[in-house]
Enzyme design. Structure first.
Site, mmCIF file in Angstrom:
data_model
loop_
_atom_site.group_PDB
_atom_site.id
_atom_site.type_symbol
_atom_site.label_atom_id
_atom_site.label_comp_id
_atom_site.label_asym_id
_atom_site.label_seq_id
_atom_site.Cartn_x
_atom_site.Cartn_y
_atom_site.Cartn_z
ATOM 1 N N MET A 91 0.812 -1.212 0.000
ATOM 2 C CA MET A 91 0.000 0.000 0.000
ATOM 3 C C MET A 91 0.855 1.277 0.000
ATOM 4 S SD MET A 91 -2.901 -1.377 -0.192
ATOM 5 C CE MET A 91 -4.132 -0.133 0.174
ATOM 6 N N LEU A 94 4.822 4.071 -5.406
ATOM 7 C CA LEU A 94 6.245 3.937 -5.733
ATOM 8 C C LEU A 94 6.693 5.079 -6.646
ATOM 9 C CD1 LEU A 94 5.978 0.110 -6.271
ATOM 10 C CD2 LEU A 94 7.380 1.211 -4.498
ATOM 11 N N ASN A 108 1.158 -5.901 -10.152
ATOM 12 C CA ASN A 108 0.317 -5.540 -9.012
ATOM 13 C C ASN A 108 -1.051 -6.188 -9.196
ATOM 14 O OD1 ASN A 108 -0.533 -4.044 -6.662
ATOM 15 N ND2 ASN A 108 -1.591 -2.626 -8.043
ATOM 16 N N HIS A 110 -5.052 -5.372 -8.294
ATOM 17 C CA HIS A 110 -5.933 -4.271 -7.873
ATOM 18 C C HIS A 110 -7.367 -4.789 -7.847
ATOM 19 C CE1 HIS A 110 -7.379 -0.206 -7.369
ATOM 20 N NE2 HIS A 110 -8.302 -0.478 -8.279
ATOM 21 N N ASP A 146 -2.299 2.530 -10.802
ATOM 22 C CA ASP A 146 -3.312 1.556 -11.247
ATOM 23 C C ASP A 146 -3.609 1.703 -12.747
ATOM 24 O OD1 ASP A 146 -3.534 0.639 -8.625
ATOM 25 O OD2 ASP A 146 -5.113 2.078 -8.145
ATOM 26 N N GLU A 175 -9.160 -13.241 -6.357
ATOM 27 C CA GLU A 175 -7.771 -12.775 -6.442
ATOM 28 C C GLU A 175 -6.811 -13.935 -6.219
ATOM 29 O OE1 GLU A 175 -6.763 -9.198 -4.220
ATOM 30 O OE2 GLU A 175 -8.834 -8.500 -4.327
#
Ligand code: GRF
Length: 213
Positions: A91, A94, A108, A110, A146, A175
């Site tokens: 979280m 970057l 990643n 999401h 994202d 996920e």
């Protein structure tokens, strides 16, 4: 030598657990070289330890700014020279320097059907927008939050009585099967990053990546 992963976490690490399990069963033919958390004492670190995986905390609060934290994080990751850097509930935003350093090797997960609902509170926003479906996306990370090219998605139907919590729980289950599959697709070269785009067997992938439904 099998291919290797470094996994970055900030919390519970249920996605990390699904990757640990997939590596252990051979579904993902790779090893997790190290797990790094930016928060001390989180459950994900205990999960890594229980699996015998090297784990460490790099607390972002110990650094004066984002750049110095990211530099220290890069140094730790590069000790392992991983094939893929996996953000699993990490979280922290970057820096562009970090993202550029791992471009094409940084993924990643999401919890939304990107490009819908980047950012936070995705489950609540999907319900409020009266969407018929919600889900999760694994994507290559680029400097746009994202916004990197999608690799793979899975989805669930939104029920009339869903709350953000009930919906989040159903998406999280998806996920856990999505992330190992997406990691496999990248490690095997089935899906590649080139020229700012994701490619599947030589063809550009659309904005949702490969659909699992
Ligand atoms: C997941 O919903 C993931 O999509 C989001 O943060 C959550 C992490 O959960 N980025 P966990 O730490 O893997 O259990």
């Amino acid at each position: 030598m099998p291919q290797s992963l470094v996994v970055l976490i900030s919390g519970g690490g249920s996605n990390l657990q699904s990757i640990i399990d997939a590596c252990a069963s051979g579904q993902v033919p790779a090893r997790i070289a190290r797990v790094i958390s930016n928060r001390p004492g989180v459950r994900g670190l205990a999960r890594a330890q229980a699996a015998g995986i090297a784990q460490e905390t790099l607390n972002h609060q110990d650094f004066p700014d984002r750049e110095s934290f990211d530099r220290a994080l890069m140094a730790r990751i590069d000790e392992e020279a991983p094939d893929l850097v996996v953000l699993a509930g990490f979280m922290r935003i970057l820096t562009p320097q970090f993202v550029e350093h791992y471009l094409g090797k940084l993924v990643n997960i999401h919890p939304s059907l990107l490009p819908k609902f980047p950012g936070l509170h995705t489950h609540q926003r999907a319900i409020e927008a009266r969407e018929s479906h919600h889900g999760a996306t694994v994507h290559f990370v680029t400097p746009t939050l994202d916004g990197g090219p999608a690799i793979m998605q899975d989805r669930v139907a939104i029920a009339a009585d869903d709350t953000p919590e009930s919906l989040a729980a159903r998406v999280l289950e998806r996920e856990h099967r999505l992330y190992p599959r997406a990691i496999n697709a990248v490690l095997s070269g089935e899906i590649q990053f080139d020229a700012g785009q994701a490619w599947h067997q030589g063809r550009p992938l659309g904005p949702s990546g490969l659909a699992l439904w």
